[in-house]
Design a protein around this motif. Structure first.
Motif, PDB file in Angstrom:
ATOM      1  N   SER A 257      -5.697  -2.954  -8.414  1.00 23.38           N
ATOM      2  CA  SER A 257      -4.514  -3.022  -7.551  1.00 23.38           C
ATOM      3  C   SER A 257      -4.677  -4.026  -6.410  1.00 23.38           C
TER       4      SER A 257
ATOM      5  N   TRP B 208       0.832  -1.204   0.000  1.00 27.04           N
ATOM      6  CA  TRP B 208       0.000   0.000   0.000  1.00 27.04           C
ATOM      7  C   TRP B 208       0.871   1.260   0.000  1.00 27.04           C
TER       8      TRP B 208
ATOM      9  N   GLY C  83       0.273   1.655  -3.647  1.00 32.59           N
ATOM     10  CA  GLY C  83      -1.075   2.183  -3.432  1.00 32.59           C
ATOM     11  C   GLY C  83      -2.130   1.165  -3.820  1.00 32.59           C
TER      12      GLY C  83
ATOM     13  N   SER D 280      -6.403   0.993  -4.482  1.00 35.78           N
ATOM     14  CA  SER D 280      -7.663   1.729  -4.591  1.00 35.78           C
ATOM     15  C   SER D 280      -8.741   0.796  -5.113  1.00 35.78           C
TER      16      SER D 280
END
Length: 141
Positions: free
Chosen positions: A90, A79, A83, A85
């Motif tokens: 992802s 994360w 990242g 979302s």
């Protein structure tokens, strides 16, 4: 002679009672045919490793806890670096990366959970320092 530390003994798969004897006959957990190969007793102090019939079933809970902790750690670093979302895929990439890391780490986690579980029940005995060392582990002169 100074005894090994608790963490050094855990991570090198040493007997919890004397912290000198090897718990596994093959030190490499990735030799999968010998992954569970353990002597019945510690070669240094004679501590019995399987304390009762079915003793190792409890390691499943320890292994599960270690796997969850590793997955949370993987989620945190993934994360922070990439990242996550809900708008893209992802989370699926993280699941794939996490699954691959767990697959590679599983032989080590299984062995480490056995060592941790035995350390819950067997305490270090400083009197084992007085026992003579076996020929296999004595330092060369």
């Amino acid at each position: 002679m100074k005894s090994r530390s608790l963490l050094a003994s855990l991570f090198t798969y040493k007997c919890p009672r004397c912290r000198r004897g090897n718990m596994f006959t093959d030190p490499n957990p990735y030799h999968l045919r010998k992954m569970f190969s353990m002597p019945k007793h510690c070669p240094e102090c004679g501590q019995r490793y399987e304390l009762e019939v079915g003793f190792w079933y409890g390691t499943g809970y320890v292994s599960y806890g270690l796997t969850v902790a590793l997955s949370v750690f993987n989620l945190a670093w993934y994360w922070l670096i990439f990242g996550i979302s809900v708008g893209d895929n992802s989370i699926y990439w993280w699941l794939l990366v996490n699954a691959l890391i767990l697959l590679v780490a599983m032989p080590w986690l299984i062995r480490f959970s056995r060592v941790m579980y035995l350390y819950f029940f067997v305490r270090y005995d400083p009197e084992t320092e007085q026992l003579p060392r076996s020929d296999k582990t004595s330092p060369a002169s």
